[in-house]
Design a protein around this motif. Sequence first.
Motif, PDB file in Angstrom:
ATOM      1  N   ASN A   1       0.881  -1.174   0.000  1.00 16.95           N
ATOM      2  CA  ASN A   1       0.000   0.000   0.000  1.00 16.95           C
ATOM      3  C   ASN A   1       0.931   1.240   0.000  1.00 16.95           C
ATOM      4  O   ASN A   1       1.345   1.705   1.038  1.00 16.95           O
ATOM      5  N   VAL A   2       1.249   1.723  -1.205  1.00 20.40           N
ATOM      6  CA  VAL A   2       2.401   2.632  -1.357  1.00 20.40           C
ATOM      7  C   VAL A   2       2.129   4.067  -0.902  1.00 20.40           C
ATOM      8  O   VAL A   2       0.991   4.443  -0.614  1.00 20.40           O
ATOM      9  N   SER A   3       3.202   4.854  -0.930  1.00 17.42           N
ATOM     10  CA  SER A   3       3.173   6.216  -0.394  1.00 17.42           C
ATOM     11  C   SER A   3       2.093   7.099  -1.039  1.00 17.42           C
ATOM     12  O   SER A   3       1.454   7.882  -0.356  1.00 17.42           O
ATOM     13  N   GLY A   4       1.897   6.956  -2.348  1.00 18.97           N
ATOM     14  CA  GLY A   4       0.888   7.787  -3.025  1.00 18.97           C
ATOM     15  C   GLY A   4      -0.521   7.428  -2.575  1.00 18.97           C
ATOM     16  O   GLY A   4      -1.393   8.298  -2.438  1.00 18.97           O
ATOM     17  N   GLU A   5      -0.755   6.154  -2.322  1.00 12.89           N
ATOM     18  CA  GLU A   5      -2.071   5.714  -1.836  1.00 12.89           C
ATOM     19  C   GLU A   5      -2.306   6.261  -0.421  1.00 12.89           C
ATOM     20  O   GLU A   5      -3.407   6.696  -0.075  1.00 12.89           O
ATOM     21  N   TYR A   6      -1.240   6.221   0.357  1.00 14.30           N
ATOM     22  CA  TYR A   6      -1.277   6.713   1.742  1.00 14.30           C
ATOM     23  C   TYR A   6      -1.578   8.215   1.772  1.00 14.30           C
ATOM     24  O   TYR A   6      -2.467   8.680   2.487  1.00 14.30           O
TER      25      TYR A   6
ATOM     26  N   MET B   1      -2.761  10.153  -0.682  1.00 12.07           N
ATOM     27  CA  MET B   1      -4.036  10.475  -1.322  1.00 12.07           C
ATOM     28  C   MET B   1      -5.143  10.483  -0.261  1.00 12.07           C
ATOM     29  O   MET B   1      -5.945  11.407  -0.181  1.00 12.07           O
ATOM     30  N   LEU B   2      -5.129   9.450   0.554  1.00 13.34           N
ATOM     31  CA  LEU B   2      -6.151   9.337   1.597  1.00 13.34           C
ATOM     32  C   LEU B   2      -5.953  10.403   2.682  1.00 13.34           C
ATOM     33  O   LEU B   2      -6.911  11.072   3.094  1.00 13.34           O
TER      34      LEU B   2
ATOM     35  N   ALA C   1      -8.594  13.357   3.587  1.00 18.21           N
ATOM     36  CA  ALA C   1      -9.118  13.449   4.962  1.00 18.21           C
ATOM     37  C   ALA C   1      -8.836  14.831   5.534  1.00 18.21           C
ATOM     38  O   ALA C   1      -9.712  15.447   6.159  1.00 18.21           O
ATOM     39  N   ASP C   2      -7.626  15.347   5.311  1.00 17.90           N
ATOM     40  CA  ASP C   2      -7.272  16.685   5.806  1.00 17.90           C
ATOM     41  C   ASP C   2      -8.171  17.752   5.201  1.00 17.90           C
ATOM     42  O   ASP C   2      -8.443  18.771   5.826  1.00 17.90           O
TER      43      ASP C   2
END
Length: 324
Positions: free
Chosen positions: A272-277, A279-280, A284-285
Motif C-alpha cells: 500500500n504505497v506512499s501515493g495511496e497513503y 491520497m487518503l 481526509a485533511d
Amino acid sequence: MDFPKIRMRRLRSSAAMRRLVRETSLSVDDLVYPLFVREGEGLKEPIKSMAGCFHFSPDTVAAEAAEVASLRIPAVLLFGLPNKKDKTGSEAWSETGVVQRAIREIKKAAPQLLVITDVCLCGYTDHGHCGVIKDSKIDNDATCELLSKMALSHAQAGADIVAPSDMMDGRVKYIREALEENDFKDVVIMSYAAKYASAFYGPFRDAAESAPSFGDRKSYQMDVSNADQAMREIALDIAEGADIVMVKPALAYLDIIHRARERFDCPIAAYNVSGEYMMLNCAADAGLLDKQAAMLEMLTAIKRAGADIIVTYFAKEAARLVSG
Ligand code: PBG
C-alpha cells in the motif's frame, strides 16, 4: 428461489449478524510497517512528503521498532538513506551501513520483531537508478551481483527477511545462492515480484531521496497496462527461490493481487504505497472523507483481493483499531 424467500438484508440486520457472516477481517498479524533510517544520532525528523512518517537514526529507530512490536505488528521494513552515494551504491553492502546498524539495534530492542530489509540500489547510487549503468543502460547481471552482496550483508547483520525491489531479472536466484553459500539458509526472500512503474511512488522518492536523476524506471519496472506478464514475473521469482511474492502498488492493482491469489499457493504481499497513503491523508485533511473508515476500507479491500501481508504506512494506526 427468489424474493421474498431470499432477502439479502437479513444477514445485515445487526452489527453482531454482520460480524457473524463477515468473510474478511483485517488483523494486526497481516501488517508490516515501513521505517526510514538515515545517518545520525537522536533523529526523529518528520518527512515532509509523507505526513506521520519520520526519518530515524539507527538508535531512535530501535525505540520506534519496540513501539511497533508492542502494538503486536509482526514486522518492520527498513529503507536506508546513506550519507555517501556513488556510481555503484557501494554503501549498500557496508557492514557499518545505516541499515546494517539499524538491524542490530532493533534486534537488541525488540528481538521478537521480524526485520525485513528493502534490497535495492536506488537510494545508494548517485544517479538514483536501481542498478549500475553501462553504456547509458541499466546492466542487469552486474546489478544482480551487487544486490546479492547487499542482501547477504543484511542477513549477516541479522535481517529475517530480505526484500529485493529493483526488478532486475534473476536477482532472486543470485540472492538465494549467496544466502545458501554463506549458510543463511533460513533467511526468507520476499520479492517485489510484480512491481509496476507507478506514479504512486512520488511521495516515497522524496522520503528516500531516491528519484532517478535522468530518465525513468520503465526499462525495469512493469508496464502499468500488463497483467499476464505479472503472472510470469511471479512464477519466475517463486522458481528462483522467493518465499513470499509481492504485488506493488496495491490499490489500483487489486486485480493482480486477486489473480496471483488464485494461481499461486505461496504467501502474497501487497504494498500500500506512499501515493495511496497520501491520497487518503490529503482527502481526509481537506475534510472530504473519514480517515479511519477509509483506511480500514482500503486495507480490508487489499486483503479481500487476496493479500496475506499488507505493507502500509497506516500499520500503527490500523493496529490500534483492529483487534488480534
Ligand atoms: C525502491 C523502492 C521504491 C518503493 C519501495 N522501494 C521506489 C521506487 O521503486 O521508485 C516505493 C514505496 C512507496 O511508494 O511507498 N526501489
